[in-house]
Design a protein around this motif. Sequence first.
Motif, mmCIF file in Angstrom:
data_model
loop_
_atom_site.group_PDB
_atom_site.id
_atom_site.type_symbol
_atom_site.label_atom_id
_atom_site.label_comp_id
_atom_site.label_asym_id
_atom_site.label_seq_id
_atom_site.Cartn_x
_atom_site.Cartn_y
_atom_site.Cartn_z
ATOM 1 N N ARG A 1 11.395 61.961 73.176
ATOM 2 C CA ARG A 1 11.256 62.201 71.740
ATOM 3 C C ARG A 1 11.899 61.049 71.007
ATOM 4 O O ARG A 1 13.054 60.725 71.262
ATOM 5 C CB ARG A 1 11.962 63.502 71.321
ATOM 6 N N GLU A 2 11.152 60.451 70.114
ATOM 7 C CA GLU A 2 11.658 59.344 69.293
ATOM 8 C C GLU A 2 12.382 58.304 70.159
ATOM 9 O O GLU A 2 13.490 57.883 69.863
ATOM 10 C CB GLU A 2 12.574 59.891 68.187
ATOM 11 N N LYS A 3 11.727 57.938 71.238
ATOM 12 C CA LYS A 3 12.180 56.878 72.156
ATOM 13 C C LYS A 3 13.414 57.253 72.976
ATOM 14 O O LYS A 3 14.046 56.409 73.588
ATOM 15 C CB LYS A 3 12.402 55.560 71.417
ATOM 16 N N HIS B 1 4.409 56.744 69.707
ATOM 17 C CA HIS B 1 4.318 58.207 69.696
ATOM 18 C C HIS B 1 5.726 58.803 69.692
ATOM 19 O O HIS B 1 6.552 58.433 70.521
ATOM 20 C CB HIS B 1 3.525 58.709 70.909
ATOM 21 N N ASP B 2 5.968 59.743 68.791
ATOM 22 C CA ASP B 2 7.301 60.339 68.662
ATOM 23 C C ASP B 2 7.598 61.382 69.735
ATOM 24 O O ASP B 2 8.755 61.702 69.981
ATOM 25 C CB ASP B 2 7.469 60.989 67.286
ATOM 26 N N PHE B 3 6.547 61.936 70.359
ATOM 27 C CA PHE B 3 6.745 63.034 71.314
ATOM 28 C C PHE B 3 5.802 62.799 72.484
ATOM 29 O O PHE B 3 4.590 62.951 72.354
ATOM 30 C CB PHE B 3 6.427 64.366 70.614
ATOM 31 N N HIS C 1 20.104 61.286 68.753
ATOM 32 C CA HIS C 1 20.237 59.839 68.571
ATOM 33 C C HIS C 1 21.717 59.422 68.465
ATOM 34 O O HIS C 1 22.129 58.418 69.021
ATOM 35 C CB HIS C 1 19.473 59.353 67.338
ATOM 36 N N GLU D 1 6.638 53.576 71.972
ATOM 37 C CA GLU D 1 6.864 52.994 70.644
ATOM 38 C C GLU D 1 5.990 53.667 69.584
ATOM 39 O O GLU D 1 6.420 53.890 68.455
ATOM 40 C CB GLU D 1 6.556 51.496 70.699
#
Length: 122
Positions: A82-84, A21-23, A115, A19
């Motif tokens: 990446r981005e969940k 951290h994007d990477f 996404h 949640e």
Amino acid sequence: MSYMATIDLTAATFDETVENHDFVVIDFWAGWCVPCRQFAPTYEKVSENHDDILFTAVDTEAEQQLAAAFEVRSIPTLAIIREKVLVYAQPGALSEAGLEELLKTARELDMAKVHAEATPNA
């Protein structure tokens, strides 16, 4: 085994980590695994080159539930979120150059497209 530039990831900390951290790169390993021990210094070294990426490690012996959630069947296994969104998960130790190339590829992903593909009908 101790990781300096990496953090231990557990089932209890997984959701919060992803949640916040994007990477996120995850190294699934075990103390008895010789290839895992051989890969650890490479993982550590590469982690020091990427301040914007969170490098984590999952002890598959201690975190069997988390390993099962990722369907880890052999170790070491690397996963990238990446981005969940899980964008990579493959077994096998990589060379330093191989890991750098993998991170470059993951960094260059069009996350809007990822996404859109991850959530059809959205």
